[in-house]
Structure formats: C-alpha cells, structure tokens
Design a protein around this motif. Sequence first.
Motif, short mmCIF file in Angstrom:
data_model
loop_
_atom_site.label_atom_id
_atom_site.label_comp_id
_atom_site.label_asym_id
_atom_site.label_seq_id
_atom_site.Cartn_x
_atom_site.Cartn_y
_atom_site.Cartn_z
N ALA A 104 -1.23 6.78 -2.23
CA ALA A 104 -2.65 6.45 -2.33
C ALA A 104 -3.36 6.91 -1.06
O ALA A 104 -4.47 7.46 -1.10
CB ALA A 104 -2.83 4.96 -2.54
N TRP A 105 -2.73 6.67 0.08
CA TRP A 105 -3.34 7.11 1.33
C TRP A 105 -3.48 8.62 1.37
O TRP A 105 -4.51 9.17 1.75
CB TRP A 105 -2.50 6.63 2.53
N MET B 108 0.86 -1.20 0.00
CA MET B 108 0.00 0.00 0.00
C MET B 108 0.88 1.23 0.00
O MET B 108 1.67 1.45 0.91
CB MET B 108 -0.84 -0.05 1.27
N GLY C 277 -6.33 10.05 -0.68
CA GLY C 277 -7.61 9.87 0.02
C GLY C 277 -7.78 10.92 1.12
O GLY C 277 -8.84 11.52 1.26
N ALA C 278 -6.72 11.13 1.88
CA ALA C 278 -6.80 12.08 2.99
C ALA C 278 -7.00 13.51 2.48
O ALA C 278 -7.77 14.28 3.05
CB ALA C 278 -5.53 12.00 3.84
#
Lengths: 416, 123
Positions: free
Chosen positions: A5-6, A1, A9-10
């Motif tokens: 990508a995180w 992951m 999203g945040a």
Amino acid sequence: MSDLAWIDGALAAARPKAVAALLRYFRDLDTAEEAFQEACLRALRKWPEQGPPRDPAAWLILVGRNSGVDAARRAKRLTPIEDEAALSDLGDAEAEAAERLDGERYRDDILRLMFVCCHPDLPATQQIALALRIVSGLTVQQIARAFLVGDRAMEQRITRAKARVAQAGVPFETPGAVERAERLGVVMKMVYLVFNEGYSASGAEARQREILCGEAIRLARLLLRLFPVEPEVMGLLALLLLQHARSAARLDADGQVVLLEDQDRGLWNGKAITEGLALIDKAMRHRRPGPYQIQAAIAALHARAATPEATDWAQIALLYRRLEEIEPSPVITLNRAVAVLKVDGVEAALALVEPLRERLGGYFYLHGLRGALLERLGRREEAREAFQRAIALAGSAAEVAHIRRHLDRLAQAEEA
Amino acid sequence: MLYAILCYDSEDAVSSWPKEKDDEVMARLGAILDRVEAEGRLGPVARLLPTTAATTVRKGGEQLVLDGPFAETKEQLLGFYVVDVESLDEAIALARELGQAVGSGGAHEVRPIGHFRAPRSAG
C-alpha cells in the motif's frame, strides 16, 4: 500496514516527475511510459526487501532509464541484457541522480510532459484523456468510465492521441521565460477542462465523473508546487478547491443540480474552502490579477457567505466587470447580469441581457434568466416565449423542471 | 514533561492517498489519541494544510513575505501533536506507535517544549 500500500502511494506520487524526466531522456512518450512501468515492477520487487529509497522519483528515473536502454538494446540485439544485480546498488547513484535532476529541470520536464498532452491538433477531450493517462496515471478503464465510453473506444482514443503527439514531435529544448509562461497558460487551461468535465456532470453519471475533479485538483497542486509564486496558478487551484467544496451540496439525491442559493451550506467542505481562501488571499497579495484569480475571488465570496442573503453581490458584480475587461465574453456578461440583478434591480439586469440575445441565442441560461427578468417586470407574454425557448435548449431534466416551475407560476398569475 | 511530536512526510505521497486510505489512517491515529487523551496526556493536535497554501514571513530587517513553506525539502512538516509524558522514552514509544499507525515513510521529530501557552478557551 502493508508495504505494498505504501509503495503504491509512492509510485503514484513519483509518477509525473519520473515519466517527465524519462520523456526528456527517451524523447518518446511510449518508451518513457514503458520504462516507467518497468521501473515500477522492479520497485515492487526491490523496495519490500531493501526498504524504500529516500527519493523514490530519482530511483525510478534511474532504473527506468537503465531498463529502457535495456529494452532498446534488446530490440536491436546489440548487447546482452544487463544483469539485475548491476542495478541493485543504487545508494550513491541515486543521490547523484537526485542532485543532477534539480528542481528547475524537474519543473520544465513536468511542464513539457503536460504540454505535449495539450497539442493544438488534439480536440479537448483527447488532450484530457491523454493527460489523465500519462500524467495522472489513471488506467484506461478509469478514464473510460469517467468519460462514459467503452474501454475499447477510450483505448483507441488515447492511442490516436499518442500517435498524433509522436508525429508532431516533443519540444525538447529548455523553454525561455516567455515560452514557459505560454506553456503554463495552455496547461492551466487543460487542467481547468479536466475539472469541468467532472464538474459539469449531473444525474446518474455525476458520481462516476467526480474522479475528474479530484485529478484536476491534483494536477493544479502539482503545477503550483512547480510554480509556487505564480498568482494565476494559486488562483486556478483556489478556484477548483472552492467549486469542488460544494460538490456534496450541488446535486440532490437524484443527481439533479441544486442551485447555489438552495444548497445546504452545511454540506460544503470546510477544509477545501479554508485552503481555497488561503490561496486566493496569497494570490491577491501579488496584485497581478488574472481570470483564474478573479473567478476564484468570486467563488470565495460565495464560500464566505454563511447564507445566500449574506452574499456580497456588489463585490461580485465588480469582479465580473473586471473579468469582462480582461476576457470579454457574452457568458461573463450574462453572469454579471445575475449579480447586477441583486444589486441594481431587474431593469438594470435586463439592459445587460438584451444585447446578448443574438450572440447567446442558443444558450439555455440566457433565455432562462431573460424569462425570469421579464416575468418580474410583468411582461408575461414575452416571459413565456423566453421560457419556452429555454426548455427547448435545456440539457438536463433538472433544467426542464426548473423552467416548468416558472411557466406554471406564469399560468397561475394569469388565472388570478 | 511536554513534548512536541512533529510529523514529517512526503506531501506528494500523503496527498495522493485515496480518501478511503486517508480515513483509515486518521481512524487508527484517532484511536491512539483517544487513549492518550483519556490518560490526560494529550495537548493540541494539528494536521496542516498543504505547503502550497503556506506563506513564509522572514524575520529581521525587511520582514519579507514569501510564498511557500520555510524549507523546500523532500519531506514536509505535515502536522504535530503535543503530549505530556514522563520521559523521552515514553515520547519515543508514542511516536513509534503513531508511525506504525500511519505506515508510510517520513519521520516523527520528538522535541521537548520549553514554553507552552494554550488559549484560554481551550481545555
């Protein structure tokens, strides 16, 4: 992951809150947006090495505010640009900012951000485009695709809308209770329009426009998060979820609309229905009905029916009656006529439809329904006339095909 | 020993995942849970609907019914797993594995279960 990508999203999740707070600070939409973009760029550099902040929105607001100030100063050549290092230690500042920007304030900020997109001078399509760009953060290309126009045209549309909003000025004072309720009403309507833009599409364009339904649901969720005890906001989200739950079943392989009673109910989205039903149940406990709640309650009755025959039409007829009382409209009366047809029969339904002929003379559904009612009463000549008028007003191939089937049946009945 | 692994995360962030990403995460979690299930160590697993759909019933006196989740926090309780493991270490290892598969922020709270009752129909 991957970290990226995180972070994406945040950033997307923090956007409405952060842009809204920056708008309050800068009092200018463009500057607020630029500051947010700048903060995002810094987040992409900093977060992978420092780890995610505990409150991404607070971090972005603080950094955006500083960077925006930098940009303004740079433009005026007043002071040198601040060193990046000055922004590196945000630990305490972040916590402090989060404390200052308490829930109440966020609520008015975000409502204001959505409200400025709904300026009454802007035509509905511009309001929607602006909200999708500014609040949802969709790219111009995404919005252009959803509206089936070129990127350039959409870019211009958004620029014009922004200029109009800037000219009108942003209402910065904290709203009173009455004003807040008014703003909420305007914003809810805009969210509903966003949904309808996606929902009313059919044919090859339908999949392309579906993104609008998803965004409207996100916006309604955001509103409910801000106004968690407002039954109409629960009703709005419930309505959107319950209608959207049918999306996989309501268009056939060619993208043509499938009537509710012909839909494969196995394709309905159970999770969205569960959430919608829970929300409308919650809303009804408040005993403060409104148009969104009533429409959601109608959608809920359809959703609860395992088969078309199991539909509680009597209750639906009552709910349309109630809706008519709150918001008198010939279209609602027409919808009630459909429910009345199932409960009280053809004559009763026709009695409701006939008085609408003048006001809904240019409305496809009026003539379609009227034709079907007359057909059932054996008044074939009048039925044919009504169907012919309906065909002339049809907006899609599916509508034409539907009326054609009626006309063919009429012709057969006459030959027999 | 039965443990509950409670999943906390930012609902805003998780609900803004595009469907493909959500499916991807669920598939990765599913693979882990399939293994734990094959080992006979998996109890009920739940993913909760958004807190906006939640209603809170206060205990005591008036038993007030309130809209929304119990606690308004930056991270929300989004779901839980019940697992049967030998030790806390094992539960923590599993929580780590689940956390890696999701790859977002938030936390897993590992809580031993005192009393557990499963519906008769289950299992």
